[in-house]
Motif scaffolding. Structure first.
Motif: not given
Lengths: 315, 321, 497
Positions: C115-132
């Motif tokens: 779960k932890k890695t998934e959340i971190e990876e997701a955070q990265k992807l979301i940021e790259e996409c400019g989504l808040h």
């Protein structure tokens, strides 16, 4: 301020638990013997079989299904266990046979629903009727008596004052919670119930997932049948009538969504304890059976209503 | 197309199975032989039971079969599965198939009256077994062979009163509240309790639906809140549940009614004190015998054949297994 | 190797329909390849064959990376390096963002979900996409646009060599489209090929390198975008010339028939917005996703409670506490998501058309089937709904025709004020044009139309006036004479204090 908000969120999230505690307090005030250790032990014993069934049911409901057949499966597996539990074989034999019988019913349900595309209600209604018939055929319509003392002890014995039945339930709770929350499989069960199509296009083998949830429900119903026979000391073809409803009630009261994809294991535990406590409390107060039904129905609807209201306040 | 064929095959299999199951449940030779003209001395008798899902009903089945074999009559046994509509159509079917006598336990005392009358009007000898239709004598029903639930209830409660010395806290477990059997047994209990003012019901009778597990949970709960001297149950299954909750040799008088194997087992190991047996086999046998007597043109001494109930406890349980 | 993906001679027959008739597609590495064609042209079917959702008829061949390719389910396709963003949004609403992103290919540690890695990876992807949004947020609490972006993130995070995007911008606005395009450019640089399906011409010319056009299951041709004009492309798609994409019919503008004053929703998603519309007028409502446009009209319509606001219909003050109150006054709302709030998808065309104005279909208080058929038939002709019969199940119609059924169901009730929320989302050029003409006809009859759209060219093309919202507030209004893309965008992104 922020702290208070956090507490509010916490309360609304666990509102059904608050309701449960309130009910316990009310019952204790009305009848102090409710809270005696011996009665608490009773509650644990009485909650355990329904609890095990409710967890099986939870897998099915979370994956977007519904299982009407578990009560009949308990009776059928219980009959088989009683016939094999007369002391001629080691206890593992009736246990395994009961669980395999449950598993077989579950897989049949799963295939009907996931492969045959039957609505879960219809498919499991069919197996509910047929498996009840099987239980009657196998037992010749009579209760099966004569199970061994060793088998009786499976449910009757205690460990440090805690009934073994409650310990079996605890083990099942731990395993099921772990599977649902931590494993890839658990995640996919939620995904199937949340949006079947989405799960499929995301590369999940939804057919297998759905079959497996019914199989788990069947397996646990088989285990419940084994324990049920040990608890009542006889195998009865008519046992466990409408147990599926109690299991479904425990799930729904505990916040498992009937449309699938939502539900937490602790909620099911509380839901299951809640309905056991209602029945136990009303028995203790000597409320007549006729009124018990009215009160039980009202408390269930009210508890869910208050829970929903409590949650919607948060948003 | 392929799928449809497969489904059709499945359906056919299911139907064949149904036919086989139908033949299996009959006690008579295969239908092909039945279609031959019956010998004049062989009567065709049908027994339609309410259901076949407990030991008592199985005893009824077996009693009837034994008597039929003894008298050399052809007996067909059907189960209405607790459904009045099923039972009505079964009676109609038996009439049209030319049965000489129809024995049945009405699923509903009022609902089966007309069907019984129609059968009697068609010249069939109709006899009620175990329980009977409302105002049965005017519904063309020739005889009734039954126990008496009120008397059985009285028998059970009288033994409890004797064991307690007429004094103590009593709790009652009942079958479904709206069922005649349960109501009659309760009436029997109350008739006796009226004679013993010191025997008190400390909790309202609990409806445990004839179910062992429900009885067990209810009694467990009761025992943590009430001091009970006797638990009187309307069937053996519930008595076993109460016995499980109290444990063997608990000192609490626990009694059942019906006399079924699960009850006997519990009597032997001391979980329950005793039971009152309704002799289902005798009721069925009496009914078959009465039917044959009537078909032979004879008459009955009384058209109400009562089978007495017996008290069974540790001392005589071995005789009944 | 010239092509990363080559589909040759592909056919697909459904019972009674030839969906694809020996078509082809060649995609080069690192290019954005548009698939164009009206609904029913076969684009989606072709992509479903690629993803292993459908099996092609025997005969055709698919090569991926120079090797023969066949996928029998989406998982196999993904494993081989082909991912798809589906036209139908497929979020699992009760799951968190990170769970949605990784569904079907969870990150594991010791056999369990990490779960932890998934959340971190997701955070990265979301940021790259400019989504808040927080990766732990439940999708149910996100807007449609945010959900769509999550779908896009999910597809690009698969590390595919070919990504199919089927209408990725249907529910998002300009700003997010820009972010998406940036992403696409980055993917191109990495050599990823994108197959891009969209009905929005501007996007095709902005981002796509080459276009393949299909029509009625046939392959029409492939060309560089640079060689084509919009008119040429439309001609390839529809097989005839369409000169005006946004036909504007003249109507006489009359008195004010509908007025909403100071609308404020109880949940504060709309704050003090007023609007008025006249007979014969088409009022557009523009703004970014999340500006509160749908929320405004849903508030007016009584779907969500208002804390403040007055509503006047034809000069009469109306107290709206549920949709019935305002429907009675002759107002219709064609909602944004036709599948969820607009249609009974398993009902027939006839059932759906009769849903609102059932009273008109009664004879002596009973449902009159003949009357209903006649009414449905009338609207099928009037709105040019392409359906084999009034008894067709609505779920089997194309998006454009479904939208027309929704409109028909409201028109049968003869409303004077018609509010449409994104009426042309996800439907093809021909059907869009039909809807514009229909709106023109309605205002010519003296009705008033309010239309929400995220496509500014569309608003500018057919509206008489555009009201712009920003962050739940009224931001400004522009008259037809003053229409300009910049003006509207400025208002839409204005920061109000």
């Amino acid at each position: 301020m922020k702290e208070r908000k956090r507490i509010n969120t916490l309360i609304s999230e666990y509102f059904i638990f608050v309701i449960f505690i309130a009910l316990v307090i009310v019952l204790t005030c009305l009848k102090p013997s409710f809270i005696t250790p011996s009665n608490l032990v009773n509650i644990l014993k009485q909650a355990s079989i329904n609890g095990i069934l409710a967890f099986g049911m939870m897998f099915v409901i979370v994956a977007g299904g519904f299982d009407m057949s578990v009560g009949s499966t308990v009776a059928f597996a219980g009959i088989l266990a009683a016939m094999l539990g007369q002391g001629n074989y080691p206890l593992i034999v009736p246990l395994v046979v009961a669980m395999l019988a449950g598993l077989a019913v579950g897989i049949a349900n799963g295939i009907g629903v996931a492969v045959g595309n039957l609505p879960p209600f219809i498919m499991t209604l069919g197996t509910m009727t047929a498996v009840r018939g099987l239980a009657l055929v196998v037992s010749g319509g009579k209760p099966v008596i004569g199970i061994s003392a060793q088998y009786k002890a499976v449910a009757a014995s205690t460990f440090c004052g805690i009934p073994m039945l409650a310990i079996y339930l605890a083990v099942i709770i731990v395993i099921c919670s772990f599977v649902l929350a931590k494993t890839v499989y658990g995640r996919r069960v939620y995904a199937c119930g949340g949006n079947l199509l989405a799960a499929r296009v995301s590369g999940i083998n939804t057919t297998m997932i759905r079959i497996s949830t019914f199989a788990i429900a069947g397996l646990l119903a088989g285990l419940s049948g084994f324990l049920m026979t040990s608890r009542v000391t006889i195998g009865q073809p008519t046992a466990a009538e409408s147990y599926e409803m109690d299991a479904i009630t425990a799930c729904v009261v505990g916040g498992v969504s009937m449309s699938g994809g939502v539900g937490k294991p602790w909620g099911v535990v509380v839901g299951c304890l809640l309905i056991t406590v209602i029945a136990n409390g009303l028995d203790i107060m000597g409320v007549s059976s006729h009124w018990q039904r009215i009160v039980k129905g009202a408390i269930i609807v009210l508890a869910v209503l208050i829970d929903i209201k409590g949650k919607s306040k948060k948003n | 197309m392929k799928k449809n064929k497969f489904l059709a095959l499945l359906l056919t299999c299911a139907m064949v199975l149904t036919v086989l199951a139908g033949c299996g449940s009959k006690d008579t030779p295969a239908p092909a032989e039945e279609s031959k003209p019956a010998e004049s001395s062989t009567y065709k008798i049908a027994l339609i039971q309410q259901h076949q899902t407990n030991a008592f009903q199985i005893a009824v089945t077996e009693g009837a079969q034994a008597k039929a074999a003894e008298l050399g009559v052809e007996l067909t046994i059907l189960s209405a599965d607790q459904d009045a509509a099923t039972q009505i159509s079964q009676i109609e079917q038996c009439v049209s198939e030319g049965y000489n006598a129809i024995l049945f336990e009405p699923v509903d005392p009022d609902g089966l009256r007309d069907a019984a009358k129609a059968a009697a009007d068609a010249g069939v000898v109709v006899i009620n077994v175990v329980s009977f239709c409302t105002d049965w004598e005017n519904a063309g029903i020739a005889a009734v062979s039954c126990g008496n639930n009120i008397k059985a209830g009285e028998n059970e409660m009288q033994h409890v009163a004797d064991l307690l010395g007429g004094k103590g806290n009593v709790a009652i477990l009942t079958g479904p509240s709206a069922v005649t059997d349960a109501l009659d047994r309760l009436t029997g209990y109350e008739n006796i309790l009226a004679n013993y003012p010191d025997m008190k019901q400390v909790v309202a009778p609990a409806d445990c639906q004839w179910d062992t597990a429900k009885a067990q949970a209810t009694v467990e709960s009761w025992l943590s809140a009430y001091d009970l001297d006797a638990i009187v149950c309307q069937n053996d299954g519930m008595a076993v549940g109460a016995g499980n909750a109290a444990g063997a040799d608990s000192g609490i008088v626990i009694t059942g009614l019906d006399g079924t194997p699960d009850g006997y087992e519990a009597i032997k190991d001391g979980r329950i004190t005793g039971t009152v047996a309704q002799d289902g086999g005798a009721m069925a046998a009496n009914a078959v015998e009465a039917a044959v007597t009537l078909l032979n043109g004879g008459s009955l001494e009384s058209n109400l054949l009562i089978t007495d109930s017996v008290w069974i406890d540790a001392s005589n349980v071995a005789d009944y297994e | 190797m010239e092509y990363v993906l080559e589909m040759k001679d592909i056919s697909k027959t459904f019972p009674g329909v030839v969906a694809l008739d020996h078509v082809q597609l060649q995609v080069r590495p690192g290019e954005v390849h548009a698939l164009m064609g009206e609904n029913g042209a076969g684009k989606s079917t072709l992509m479903k064959i690629l993803m292993g959702i459908y099996t092609k008829d025997p005969g055709g061949e698919i090569f991926f990376d120079g090797k023969p390719y066949s996928a029998s389910n989406p998982k196999e396709a993904m494993d081989m390096g082909v991912a798809m963003i589906h036209q139908e949004l497929n979020p699992i609403l009760d799951m968190a963002v990170y769970e949605n992103i990784f569904v079907g290919r969870e990150i594991r540690k010791n056999g369990l979900v990490d779960k932890k890695t998934e959340i971190e990876e997701a955070q990265k992807l979301i940021e790259e996409c400019g989504l808040h949004v927080s990766p732990k947020e439940t999708l149910r609490n996100l807007t449609v646009a945010q959900c769509q972006l999550i779908e896009i993130i999910k597809a690009i995070s698969v590390n595919a060599k070919v990504i199919v995007m089927d209408e990725p911008t249907a529910a998002i606005t300009e700003r997010e489209v820009e972010l998406l395009f940036e992403h696409i450019r980055r993917l191109k640089e990495k050599g990823v090929a994108i197959i891009y399906i969209s009905h929005r011409m501007a996007e095709i010319f902005a981002i796509c390198d080459r276009v393949s056009v299909y029509r009625d299951g046939q392959y029409i041709g492939t060309d560089d975008t640079a060689n084509l004009s919009e008119a040429q492309l439309i001609k390839m798609m529809v097989g005839r010339e369409i000169t005006d994409v946004y036909p504007k019919l003249n109507a006489d503008i009359g008195e004010v028939v509908f007025e909403a004053k100071n609308i404020t929703r109880a949940d504060n998603k709309v704050k003090g917005v007023s609007l008025a519309v006249r007979r014969g007028e088409i009022l557009g409502i523009g703004g970014l996703v999340g500006a509160g446009r749908s929320e405004l009209v849903e508030g007016i319509f009584g779907i969500h409670p208002l804390s403040q606001g007055e509503i006047y219909v034809k000069g009469k003050k109306v107290k709206v506490s549920s949709p019935q109150d305002i429907i009675k006054e002759g107002v219709a709302l064609i909602t944004e998501d036709r599948k969820v709030t607009g249609l009974n998808l398993s009902g027939t065309v006839n059932d759906n058309i009769g849903m609102v104005a059932i009273k008109k279909l009664l004879t002596n208080g009973l449902y009159n089937k003949a009357k209903a058929h006649k009414a449905s038939q009338e609207y099928i002709e009037k709105l040019n709904i392409k359906t084999p019969s009034v008894n067709q199940i609505v779920g089997n119609l194309s998006g454009g025709n479904q939208q027309k059924v929704v409109i028909a169901k409201w028109l049968l009730n003869e409303p004077d004020i018609i509010i449409l929320d994104e009426p042309t989302r996800g439907i093809d050029v021909g059907a869009k044009r039909d809807i514009y003409l229909l709106l023109g006809n309605l205002v010519q009859q003296g009705k008033a139309v309010i239309m929400i759209s995220s496509e500014i060219p569309e608003l500018m093309g057919i509206c008489d006036r555009i009201l712009v919202m920003c962050e739940g507030n009224y931001s400004g209004e522009v008259q037809r004479e003053e229409f300009s893309q910049e003006r509207i965008m400025t208002l839409a992104s204005a920061i109000t204090v």
